[in-house]
Design an enzyme around this catalytic site. Structure first.
Site, mmCIF file in Angstrom:
data_model
loop_
_atom_site.group_PDB
_atom_site.id
_atom_site.type_symbol
_atom_site.label_atom_id
_atom_site.label_comp_id
_atom_site.label_asym_id
_atom_site.label_seq_id
_atom_site.Cartn_x
_atom_site.Cartn_y
_atom_site.Cartn_z
ATOM 1 N N LYS A 120 0.831 -1.206 0.000
ATOM 2 C CA LYS A 120 0.000 0.000 0.000
ATOM 3 C C LYS A 120 0.870 1.262 0.000
ATOM 4 C CE LYS A 120 -1.517 2.502 3.172
ATOM 5 N NZ LYS A 120 -2.003 2.982 4.451
ATOM 6 N N ASP A 138 -6.156 1.252 0.703
ATOM 7 C CA ASP A 138 -6.270 1.569 2.128
ATOM 8 C C ASP A 138 -7.650 1.116 2.609
ATOM 9 O OD1 ASP A 138 -8.105 3.405 1.212
ATOM 10 O OD2 ASP A 138 -6.979 5.171 1.829
#
Ligand code: SF4
Length: 213
Positions: A120, A138
């Site tokens: 991420k 996220d």
């Protein structure tokens, strides 16, 4: 056609959130790297308050690498999990100094070798400071992708792979920002504002709510 549906969803969301962008404040790759590590389990707004002061004191990877952990811990304390985050930021910056000449690398392979950096964070950097196409999953992107049936998995890395298959590559970074903004402003976790949602007609989520705003 699933492709048509996804295209429509993304186009409606883009029109609704033309100002979609990262909430985290940063001026360079190092600042975004540190801010993203601090943002784990914390709101971006809280991180921005902390980094407003932090970034004046720490301007290079060497500055972080040379700081005392107990001092840094107190400086980032309000972001939560501060011991672990301090450990990661300092270790990460030591690696940047030792292996990458103090610079944040611009590719996934190197980024994910850094302490505290997963896919991420790597994708946030690639998409937002290195001009590449990347999907950073996220908590908001994960939730919206599932509610809008763009992805099925609960695992962020698998959702990234699912989204990469259904969203055209040229739109990966932008789509992610738009989905994240939809998650923050309308399709919020506890009580999504479905009555004002621009993709309500295309959404079959069991989480839909029909109350007032
Ligand atoms: S209709 Fe509701 S649950 Fe579906 S995407 Fe919109 S806000 Fe989210």
């Amino acid at each position: 056609m699933p492709e048509e549906r996804i295209k429509k969803i993304l186009s409606l969301l883009e029109k609704a959130y033309p100002d979609a962008k990262l909430v985290l404040h940063y001026k360079n790759p190092l600042e975004l790297l540190v801010a993203t590590i601090l943002a784990a389990q914390c709101t971006d707004e809280r991180v921005n308050k902390v980094t407003e002061i932090l970034f004046k004191k720490y301007q290079t990877a060497k500055d972080y690498a040379n700081t005392k952990p107990e001092v840094f811990e107190q400086e980032i304390r309000s972001t939560g999990f501060y011991r672990n985050k301090a450990k990661n930021v300092i270790a990460c910056c030591k690696e940047l100094v030792g292996k990458f000449n103090g610079k944040v690398p611009d590719n996934t392979e190197d980024l994910v070798t850094l302490p505290g950096v997963g896919r991420k964070t790597a994708n946030v950097l690639l998409g937002n400071v290195f001009g590449k196409q990347a999907i950073a999953v996220d908590t908001h992107v994960l939730r919206i992708s599932r509610r809008l049936e763009l992805a099925k998995s609960n695992d962020p890395d698998k959702v990234e792979a699912e989204l990469c298959k259904v969203i055209p590559q040229g739109k990966w970074t932008r789509s992610c920002l738009v989905l994240g903004t939809h998650g923050r402003r309308t399709c919020i976790a506890r009580k999504p504002l479905c009555s004002v949602c621009v993709v309500e007609k295309l959404c079959n989520s069991a989480d839909k709510t029909y109350g007032s705003k």
